[in-house]
Scaffold this motif. Structure first.
Motif, mmCIF file in Angstrom:
data_model
loop_
_atom_site.group_PDB
_atom_site.id
_atom_site.type_symbol
_atom_site.label_atom_id
_atom_site.label_comp_id
_atom_site.label_asym_id
_atom_site.label_seq_id
_atom_site.Cartn_x
_atom_site.Cartn_y
_atom_site.Cartn_z
ATOM 1 N N ARG A 29 0.207 5.390 0.743
ATOM 2 C CA ARG A 29 -0.718 6.478 1.094
ATOM 3 C C ARG A 29 0.018 7.797 0.904
ATOM 4 N N ARG B 287 0.848 -1.197 0.000
ATOM 5 C CA ARG B 287 0.000 0.000 0.000
ATOM 6 C C ARG B 287 0.880 1.243 0.000
ATOM 7 N N GLU C 220 -4.935 6.722 -1.235
ATOM 8 C CA GLU C 220 -4.372 5.396 -0.955
ATOM 9 C C GLU C 220 -4.437 4.522 -2.200
#
Ligand SMILES: [Zn+2]
Ligand SMILES: [Zn+2]
Length: 281
Positions: free
Chosen positions: A261, A259, A271
């Motif tokens: 962000r 991930r 995100e």
């Protein structure tokens, strides 16, 4: 499902250190975190539990009982201690965030702890510093490590396919011809197999080097519209910047990237998540 998250803090000294290795070997693996004289953190632990609302109390669990367990099983053991020297389990293992999290999980699931309450342990998040934390999901048995970076950049929101009036209407003052800037905050989350020697699912020094070389050197103190080749011809919205950063990192980190962000300001965050599966532990 209803969940409740409780936070506790504890201050501990520790060193990234494998007892079987020499000081020089520890330094090579862990860098500045391997000082034999320790360093310390104000650790922040988030404990997320789930349960059913008990009709008479309106609660899933009495928060005071959760606090008692967190104090007796975690705080008393860790607070104001040297983790490597004063907690037996760490005498033979590294006290990396991942290992501390696994140890805390076992302590909370021991027979005299959270298992005595009518709740299920769902997630643990342990922050070593505001720039580094690990998260453990008990349902999926997956762990991620998140590292935080910052870069300053200017940009101008302007879509080349739209007219001057349309750009002005769409982007307002963000279309200012001379641009404006942000202190972007970037979170990079990774997963991986815990290393049998270090206990780490990713070497932070390696992640730092990748982000430094492929992101910070490209984006920091730059004009995103003019100086960053990979954004050439694109609208420099945070959606595009976040996706571009994700793609650049995925080229380097492969399936370990979970991930990204991107906080453009304190009020908005974007995100991008990977579709690949996390490693189970
Ligand atoms: Zn540390
Ligand atoms: Zn902006």
């Amino acid at each position: 499902m209803i969940t409740m998250t409780r936070r506790i803090t504890f201050s501990s000294g520790h060193r990234y250190w494998i007892p079987d290795l020499t000081e020089e070997e520890n330094r090579t693996i862990f860098g500045q975190w391997a000082s034999k004289f320790n360093h310390g953190h104000n650790y922040v632990l988030n404990v997320k539990v789930s349960g059913k609302i008990e009709p008479s109390s309106g609660m899933i669990v009495n928060i005071k009982l959760v606090d008692d367990i967190l104090r007796e099983t975690i705080k008393q053991e860790f607070d104001q201690k040297s983790i490597n020297d004063e907690i037996e389990w760490f005498r033979s293992r590294s006290s990396c965030t991942e290992n501390i999290l696994l140890y805390i999980k076992d302590r909370l699931l021991s027979k005299d702890a959270l298992t005595t309450l009518p709740v299920q342990l769902e997630e643990l998040r342990l922050e070593e510093t505001p720039l580094l934390w690990a998260e453990l999901n008990l349902a999926t048995h997956t762990m991620t490590l998140t590292r935080v970076y910052e870069f300053a950049a200017s940009h101008r929101l302007n879509a080349p396919t739209l007219s001057h009036e349309e750009n002005l209407r769409l982007f307002g003052k963000c279309n200012n011809p001379a641009g404006h800037g942000h202190n972007y905050v970037l979170e990079v989350a990774v997963t991986g197999e815990p290393d049998p020697v270090t206990g780490m699912i990713a070497n932070i020094l390696d992640i730092d080097a990748v982000v430094e070389d492929h992101i910070l050197n490209v984006f920091d103190h730059k004009n995103l519209n003019e100086d960053v080749a990979v954004l050439s011809g694109k609208v420099t919205t945070s959606e595009i910047v976040a996706q571009t950063i994700f793609d650049l990192l995925a080229e380097q980190l492969g399936e370990s990237l979970v991930r990204v962000r991107l906080h453009e300001t304190a009020r908005n965050m974007f995100e991008v998540s990977a579709s690949s599966k996390l490693h189970t532990i």
